[in-house]
Write a protein that holds these residues in place. Sequence first.
Motif, PDB file in Angstrom:
ATOM      1  N   UNK A   1       0.819  -1.221   0.000  1.00  0.00           N
ATOM      2  CA  UNK A   1       0.000   0.000   0.000  1.00  0.00           C
ATOM      3  C   UNK A   1       0.852   1.272   0.000  1.00  0.00           C
ATOM      4  N   UNK A   2       2.154   1.133  -0.160  1.00  0.00           N
ATOM      5  CA  UNK A   2       3.059   2.283  -0.099  1.00  0.00           C
ATOM      6  C   UNK A   2       3.385   2.799  -1.503  1.00  0.00           C
ATOM      7  N   UNK A   3       3.889   4.010  -1.560  1.00  0.00           N
ATOM      8  CA  UNK A   3       4.315   4.625  -2.829  1.00  0.00           C
ATOM      9  C   UNK A   3       5.762   4.204  -3.093  1.00  0.00           C
ATOM     10  N   UNK A   4       5.926   3.096  -3.780  1.00  0.00           N
ATOM     11  CA  UNK A   4       7.264   2.601  -4.088  1.00  0.00           C
ATOM     12  C   UNK A   4       7.878   3.312  -5.286  1.00  0.00           C
ATOM     13  N   UNK A   5       7.062   4.015  -6.039  1.00  0.00           N
ATOM     14  CA  UNK A   5       7.593   4.686  -7.227  1.00  0.00           C
ATOM     15  C   UNK A   5       8.517   5.836  -6.853  1.00  0.00           C
TER      16      UNK A   5
END
Length: 260
Positions: A166-170
């Motif tokens: 659910x995290x912003x890995x980008x």
Amino acid sequence: MDKVTAVPALADGRRPRADRARQVADLLRGEIAHGRFGGGQLPLEAALAREFGTSRNTVRDALDLLRDEGLIERCPGVGTTVSGEKYPHGLHRLLGLAEVLHEHGEVTNEVRAMSLIEPPPAVSGRLGLALGEPVVYVERLRRLNGLPLSLDLTYLVRDVGEPLFDADLEHNDIFVLLERIAGQRLGLAELSLEAVNADAHTAAVLGAPRGVALLMVERLAHLADGRPVDLEFIRFRGDRLTMRGHLRRSPNDSMEKTWP
């Protein structure tokens, strides 16, 4: 008095020209990496020959070596220019890629795969897990200012890895996110570095020639409490990155002992 042996100059004609060219190439490569040629233009061959005390033919051979590495371009009427900047990556601190290269531009991450898997025994052993215990697997293509820089294959223990779905890995380094999830800082990391040839798939993903040498980093990161949580296999484009570090020799490292 000890006998002093003279060290031959680069221009010593008794040494093969290929050896002298390799020396010049090594020195120029280092100067390019340290930003000596900020404008991207190298001096003329004659000037380099005077600087290194060698012949123009030797300098020409050295420049050919650097051109074959993709580090410089040689164009008639234009001269010799640096074809692409090499970015420094320190080995003396545990940092994520965006933390390391923040002064050089924007690091973005393309998540190519992410899933909960049953890892091979070799991964379980490195992470201190029971056989068959699931881990989170993440594969990312990492770019700096839009240019492919590395292909990262990461195995994470489940309790700190699953929240990453659910995290912003980008736009975030996994290291930064792991510390938030775990509620503690990362501590020690075990690291190995070697050169490997790019297989066809990796070469295509990184936009590099097949068979080109890559910098392969294997890194096992532990939390501050000593628990291993992150096992990575990172393939860097060697033409775009330079590994640097600081090493200190302790008196206890010497094999020779000083006696009173």
